[in-house]
Enzyme design. Sequence first.
Site, short mmCIF file in Angstrom:
data_model
loop_
_atom_site.label_atom_id
_atom_site.label_comp_id
_atom_site.label_asym_id
_atom_site.label_seq_id
_atom_site.Cartn_x
_atom_site.Cartn_y
_atom_site.Cartn_z
N LYS A 52 0.73 -1.38 0.12
CA LYS A 52 -0.01 -0.07 -0.08
C LYS A 52 0.95 1.18 -0.20
O LYS A 52 0.68 2.47 -0.79
CB LYS A 52 -0.97 -0.03 1.16
CG LYS A 52 -2.12 -0.94 1.05
CD LYS A 52 -3.10 -1.22 2.28
CE LYS A 52 -3.81 -2.23 2.21
NZ LYS A 52 -4.63 -2.59 3.07
N GLN A 96 -5.08 -1.27 9.74
CA GLN A 96 -5.01 -2.62 9.06
C GLN A 96 -5.54 -3.82 10.05
O GLN A 96 -5.00 -3.53 10.99
CB GLN A 96 -3.37 -2.74 8.65
CG GLN A 96 -3.07 -3.93 7.91
CD GLN A 96 -3.76 -4.27 6.47
OE1 GLN A 96 -3.77 -3.17 5.79
NE2 GLN A 96 -3.68 -5.40 5.85
N ASP A 119 -11.40 2.76 3.70
CA ASP A 119 -11.66 1.21 3.64
C ASP A 119 -13.11 1.02 3.31
O ASP A 119 -13.38 -0.14 2.85
CB ASP A 119 -11.05 0.62 5.16
CG ASP A 119 -10.03 -0.20 5.01
OD1 ASP A 119 -9.46 -0.74 3.71
OD2 ASP A 119 -9.23 -0.29 6.14
#
Length: 284
Positions: A52, A96, A119
């Site tokens: 990422k 995460q 997200d």
Amino acid sequence: MSKIIDGKKIAQNIRMELKDEIKNLKKDGRVPGLTVVMVGNNPASETYVSMKEKAAEEIGINSRLIKKDEDISEKELLDLIDELNNDPAVDGILVQLPLPEHIDEKKVIESIVPDKDVDGFHPINTGRLFSGQEDSLRYEACTPLGIIRMLEREGIEIDGKNATIVGRSNIVGKPIAHLLLERHATVTICHSHTKDLKAETKRADIVVAAVGRAEMITGDMIKEGAVVIDVGINRIDGELLGDVEFESAKEVASRITPVPGGVGPMTIAMLMENTVKARKYHGV
Ligand code: L34
């Protein structure tokens, strides 16, 4: 046209388009800012987080990785998110997953302000998806959105098709069902209590496998000419296997995604897309 859908290539094309867009945003005054928070040192998370970071840097996103020890308290993590919520340089926040046992994941996700939730996991964002609100700001989860982009770019029709999803997770199964439904597919969601899984997958024009069990969808479960999207990433003896038995499914499918190199890279490209969207929403 190859039978195998090259997710890596499609993701790269999308990233290059975003790179141009970010150049223009920069002229406009500010590049997008993304902060990734990682707790502990789960090896798979390390891999994904560094991919990422790399993708963000490559296209000109101002990205920052904050790593915290496994033993960080829930309160400390919530305080950090609060700080990021209030930082005008941060357009997108990603924590995460998975988080350590002692931290309530739901609480953490809900602490992110919805307009920075790149997200798309916050209930405001899933709620806007599930209730079909297309006009308000809405982030869609990166993996399901990546599947949709992949189908679009490959010219695969969704309208009127039978789509069967195997798996009902909040991160993939449920949101992809809604995204496909919104595009007028007839959607079936299968799970561990489904009576006859094969009967359900066999009549699907599009099969999305998202269960997390290596090679459980085999060629005999696929209709001739169907499109097969494999979301699974199972590490078995150092090898990366999907939820689909690729060799047998490839024989019957018209198009199929590989693992690795299919849905995974699209997930990361969509995080970039959502971060650009966040920057546009927040303005200069
Ligand atoms: N908050 N947590 C949050 N957001 C996410 O969107 C994720 N996820 C999942 C895990 N936790 C998360 C990801 O990013 C899974 N995931 C993810 C992202 C990318 C890839 C796989 C999972 C990927 O690009 N996989 C490569 C193989 C990489 C390897 O060698 O392991 C592929 O080609 O499929």
